[in-house]
Write a protein that holds these residues in place. Structure first.
Motif, PDB file in Angstrom:
ATOM      1  N   UNK A  27       0.825  -1.214   0.000  1.00  0.00           N
ATOM      2  CA  UNK A  27       0.000   0.000   0.000  1.00  0.00           C
ATOM      3  C   UNK A  27       0.860   1.267   0.000  1.00  0.00           C
ATOM      4  N   UNK A  28       2.048   1.201   0.610  1.00  0.00           N
ATOM      5  CA  UNK A  28       2.929   2.372   0.607  1.00  0.00           C
ATOM      6  C   UNK A  28       3.462   2.641  -0.795  1.00  0.00           C
ATOM      7  N   UNK A  29       3.817   1.570  -1.510  1.00  0.00           N
ATOM      8  CA  UNK A  29       4.282   1.714  -2.885  1.00  0.00           C
ATOM      9  C   UNK A  29       3.189   2.303  -3.767  1.00  0.00           C
ATOM     10  N   UNK A  30       1.963   1.846  -3.579  1.00  0.00           N
ATOM     11  CA  UNK A  30       0.837   2.371  -4.358  1.00  0.00           C
ATOM     12  C   UNK A  30       0.578   3.839  -4.033  1.00  0.00           C
ATOM     13  N   UNK A  31       0.752   4.213  -2.753  1.00  0.00           N
ATOM     14  CA  UNK A  31       0.575   5.611  -2.373  1.00  0.00           C
ATOM     15  C   UNK A  31       1.573   6.520  -3.054  1.00  0.00           C
ATOM     16  N   UNK A  32       2.821   6.096  -3.090  1.00  0.00           N
ATOM     17  CA  UNK A  32       3.852   6.888  -3.779  1.00  0.00           C
ATOM     18  C   UNK A  32       3.554   6.962  -5.280  1.00  0.00           C
ATOM     19  N   UNK A  33       3.110   5.850  -5.861  1.00  0.00           N
ATOM     20  CA  UNK A  33       2.820   5.817  -7.302  1.00  0.00           C
ATOM     21  C   UNK A  33       1.714   6.788  -7.687  1.00  0.00           C
ATOM     22  N   UNK A  34       0.784   7.052  -6.756  1.00  0.00           N
ATOM     23  CA  UNK A  34      -0.319   7.965  -7.055  1.00  0.00           C
ATOM     24  C   UNK A  34       0.189   9.367  -7.373  1.00  0.00           C
ATOM     25  N   UNK A  35       1.345   9.725  -6.811  1.00  0.00           N
ATOM     26  CA  UNK A  35       1.914  11.056  -7.069  1.00  0.00           C
ATOM     27  C   UNK A  35       2.303  11.243  -8.529  1.00  0.00           C
ATOM     28  N   UNK A  36       2.387  10.160  -9.294  1.00  0.00           N
ATOM     29  CA  UNK A  36       2.851  10.254 -10.677  1.00  0.00           C
ATOM     30  C   UNK A  36       1.740  10.052 -11.705  1.00  0.00           C
ATOM     31  N   UNK A  37       0.488   9.882 -11.268  1.00  0.00           N
ATOM     32  CA  UNK A  37      -0.592   9.665 -12.231  1.00  0.00           C
ATOM     33  C   UNK A  37      -0.989  10.989 -12.888  1.00  0.00           C
ATOM     34  N   UNK A  38      -1.587  10.883 -14.080  1.00  0.00           N
ATOM     35  CA  UNK A  38      -1.980  12.093 -14.800  1.00  0.00           C
ATOM     36  C   UNK A  38      -3.342  11.996 -15.454  1.00  0.00           C
ATOM     37  N   UNK A  39      -4.136  10.993 -15.044  1.00  0.00           N
ATOM     38  CA  UNK A  39      -5.466  10.822 -15.629  1.00  0.00           C
ATOM     39  C   UNK A  39      -6.299   9.952 -14.699  1.00  0.00           C
ATOM     40  N   UNK A  40      -7.605   9.894 -14.972  1.00  0.00           N
ATOM     41  CA  UNK A  40      -8.462   9.026 -14.174  1.00  0.00           C
ATOM     42  C   UNK A  40      -8.063   7.562 -14.333  1.00  0.00           C
ATOM     43  N   UNK A  41      -7.595   7.182 -15.513  1.00  0.00           N
ATOM     44  CA  UNK A  41      -7.183   5.797 -15.717  1.00  0.00           C
ATOM     45  C   UNK A  41      -5.994   5.435 -14.831  1.00  0.00           C
ATOM     46  N   UNK A  42      -4.997   6.317 -14.789  1.00  0.00           N
ATOM     47  CA  UNK A  42      -3.847   6.077 -13.927  1.00  0.00           C
ATOM     48  C   UNK A  42      -4.221   6.096 -12.458  1.00  0.00           C
ATOM     49  N   UNK A  43      -5.110   7.007 -12.086  1.00  0.00           N
ATOM     50  CA  UNK A  43      -5.565   7.083 -10.708  1.00  0.00           C
ATOM     51  C   UNK A  43      -6.291   5.802 -10.315  1.00  0.00           C
ATOM     52  N   UNK A  44      -7.118   5.281 -11.206  1.00  0.00           N
ATOM     53  CA  UNK A  44      -7.844   4.050 -10.929  1.00  0.00           C
ATOM     54  C   UNK A  44      -6.873   2.899 -10.672  1.00  0.00           C
ATOM     55  N   UNK A  45      -5.814   2.797 -11.479  1.00  0.00           N
ATOM     56  CA  UNK A  45      -4.845   1.722 -11.291  1.00  0.00           C
ATOM     57  C   UNK A  45      -4.111   1.826  -9.965  1.00  0.00           C
ATOM     58  N   UNK A  46      -3.705   3.044  -9.603  1.00  0.00           N
ATOM     59  CA  UNK A  46      -2.985   3.241  -8.347  1.00  0.00           C
ATOM     60  C   UNK A  46      -3.883   2.943  -7.152  1.00  0.00           C
ATOM     61  N   UNK A  47      -5.129   3.371  -7.216  1.00  0.00           N
ATOM     62  CA  UNK A  47      -6.051   3.110  -6.110  1.00  0.00           C
ATOM     63  C   UNK A  47      -6.403   1.629  -6.005  1.00  0.00           C
ATOM     64  N   UNK A  48      -6.436   0.931  -7.131  1.00  0.00           N
ATOM     65  CA  UNK A  48      -6.691  -0.505  -7.109  1.00  0.00           C
ATOM     66  C   UNK A  48      -5.579  -1.215  -6.335  1.00  0.00           C
ATOM     67  N   UNK A  49      -4.328  -0.867  -6.628  1.00  0.00           N
ATOM     68  CA  UNK A  49      -3.201  -1.476  -5.913  1.00  0.00           C
ATOM     69  C   UNK A  49      -3.222  -1.098  -4.433  1.00  0.00           C
ATOM     70  N   UNK A  50      -3.572   0.157  -4.144  1.00  0.00           N
ATOM     71  CA  UNK A  50      -3.677   0.600  -2.758  1.00  0.00           C
ATOM     72  C   UNK A  50      -4.719  -0.224  -2.001  1.00  0.00           C
ATOM     73  N   UNK A  51      -5.857  -0.491  -2.645  1.00  0.00           N
ATOM     74  CA  UNK A  51      -6.918  -1.252  -1.998  1.00  0.00           C
ATOM     75  C   UNK A  51      -6.488  -2.664  -1.637  1.00  0.00           C
ATOM     76  N   UNK A  52      -5.762  -3.336  -2.536  1.00  0.00           N
ATOM     77  CA  UNK A  52      -5.291  -4.691  -2.241  1.00  0.00           C
ATOM     78  C   UNK A  52      -4.359  -4.684  -1.031  1.00  0.00           C
ATOM     79  N   UNK A  53      -3.430  -3.735  -1.001  1.00  0.00           N
ATOM     80  CA  UNK A  53      -2.490  -3.670   0.125  1.00  0.00           C
ATOM     81  C   UNK A  53      -3.166  -3.317   1.440  1.00  0.00           C
ATOM     82  N   UNK A  54      -4.048  -2.330   1.407  1.00  0.00           N
ATOM     83  CA  UNK A  54      -4.644  -1.857   2.655  1.00  0.00           C
ATOM     84  C   UNK A  54      -5.594  -2.877   3.279  1.00  0.00           C
TER      85      UNK A  54
END
Length: 435
Positions: free
Chosen positions: A100-127
């Motif tokens: 979840x920490x890796x996914x949180x850092x990755x969210x800082x680099x997204x630039x669209x709803x598609x990228x945000x969706x992917x980062x939040x999906x990974x965050x959800x699995x970890x959390x």
């Protein structure tokens, strides 16, 4: 003579981890109020002026991102509950924190709803790993009469995380931009990972646990192992499992609704005469979650206290859950009042009721199941809560745009009492399962 109290240090460690867990998941709820973030996700220039149609479209898209997070959270419970019962609490939670920490850092680099969706999906699995690990840790470190209180204490980290997010993220976003907010909070996860790895072991293996305290922890003589393989299908045969499923399926979506949409409620509710933005939205959130932290601790303490006074497990847990459910009933007035302070108090009382409810529902897993099945049972409950949250998240955006917040607050006010009725019908008396 009371035992030594090293076990409470474990609760404090779980409290810290839960705090960071909730900081990471709630940054997005405040970032959604930032115009630069909205424009980035919508793919329009920073110089563009957003219209009401743009804002409505953003909220609907945001609802789908939130749905993806909750579906991932549900999927994570399937995998991580199983993983924790096999790898052990220390390794299982370490994996979850790292992901979840890796996914949180990755969210800082997204630039669209598609990228945000992917980062939040990974965050959800970890959390998803936080609560199965924490409940299993409480089962390993505490006798039954202290578990609800211990659960209430570490569960208070959920609100402390939200308070810290409300206090720091709006300021950080305005001063340094939304990307820095995600980067900073993601890095904090790696810090608590180090603390967890260096400090956690089972009580029987921990060098700082005295013989007297270990004897106190083990006083219930609950079986450590189960004959045969533990599977979801085997656990679903028991009414106790379905009671936990109902308690999470019906209540968790309401909590998710608070976490995700309250910033928008205070920012854009048609009923409120005063609307809040990133510059002044932190105060009501601090009030709400300080009060609800008290609810988590008080209601966890109450059921434990009632048991120490001689009440049965069944009577103590259900009486406390009834009081929690009644705290939520008045919340529908929050969608009708024009006064932001009245709305804040009503939501705070409801949130306190939810956290007290959650502390006692989670404790059902450690009350009624052998320790070697606790993480998987908690995973089943968490999965059902996340699925319910995902289903509600998929319709919140359209409901919010078309009818406002009143239908959502009406749903919240009645859900807990209905859930308690079903729980009582499923398990009129709380008895440990025989496996």
């Amino acid at each position: 003579m009371p035992p030594h109290n090293f076990r409470w240090r474990i609760v404090f460690l779980l409290f810290l981890i839960t705090t960071i867990n909730y900081v990471d998941r709630n940054v997005l709820s405040f970032s959604m109020l930032d115009d630069a973030f909205r424009k980035e996700m919508l793919g329009v220039p920073l110089s563009y002026t957003l219209t009401q149609a743009d804002l409505d479209a953003f909220k609907i898209q945001y609802g789908w991102v939130d749905t993806a997070f909750k579906l991932a959270y549900a999927l994570g419970f399937i995998m991580i509950g199983w993983l924790i019962d096999r790898l052990g609490t220390r390794k299982g939670l370490s994996f979850a924190i790292g992901l979840w920490s890796l996914a949180g850092v990755a969210t800082a680099y997204v630039g669209s709803f598609r990228g945000l969706l992917g980062a939040r999906f990974a965050l959800g699995i970890g959390e998803a790993g936080n609560f199965p690990s924490s409940i299993k840790s409480i089962a390993e470190w505490f006798p039954k009469k202290e578990r609800a209180f211990a659960t209430g204490l570490f569960n208070a980290g959920t609100n402390v995380g939200i308070i810290l997010t409300a206090a720091l993220i709006p300021w950080m976003t305005l001063k340094y931009g939304w990307r820095m907010s995600f980067m900073t909070t993601g890095v904090l996860g790696f810090v608590v990972l180090v603390f967890w790895w260096l400090n956690y072991q089972k009580p029987e293996d921990h060098p700082k646990v005295s013989t007297r305290e270990l004897r106190y922890i083990k006083q219930d003589n609950q079986p450590e192992e189960i004959e045969g393989r533990v599977t979801w299908w085997r656990l679903l045969r028991f009414r106790q499992t379905w009671a936990l499923i109902v308690g999470k399926l019906m209540a968790d979506p309401i909590w998710w609704f608070y976490l995700t949409w309250l910033p928008d409620f205070f920012n854009s509710s048609e009923a409120l005469t005063q609307r809040l933005d990133l510059q002044n939205i932190g105060f009501p959130f601090m009030v709400i979650y300080i009060i609800s932290d008290g609810g988590s601790i008080f209601f966890g303490w109450l059921s434990s206290r009632l048991m120490k006074m001689g009440w049965s497990l069944n009577r103590a847990r259900k009486t406390t859950m009834l009081l929690c459910a009644l705290c939520v009933v008045p919340i529908f007035f929050a969608a009708q009042t024009q006064n932001v302070y009245i709305a804040t108090v009503l939501i705070a009382i409801a949130a306190a009721g939810h956290l007290g409810w959650s502390a006692n529902v989670y404790t059902i897993a450690s009350d009624l199941y052998p320790k070697s099945a606790v993480a998987m049972v908690t995973g089943i409950g968490g999965f059902s809560g996340a699925v319910g949250g995902a289903l509600l998240a998929a319709v919140i955006g359209p409901i919010r745009v078309q009818w406002g917040y009143l239908p959502l607050f009406l749903l919240a006010s009645s859900t807990y009492l209905i859930a308690l009725l079903f729980i009582h019908l499923l398990i009129p008396k709380m008895k440990p399962v025989e496996m």
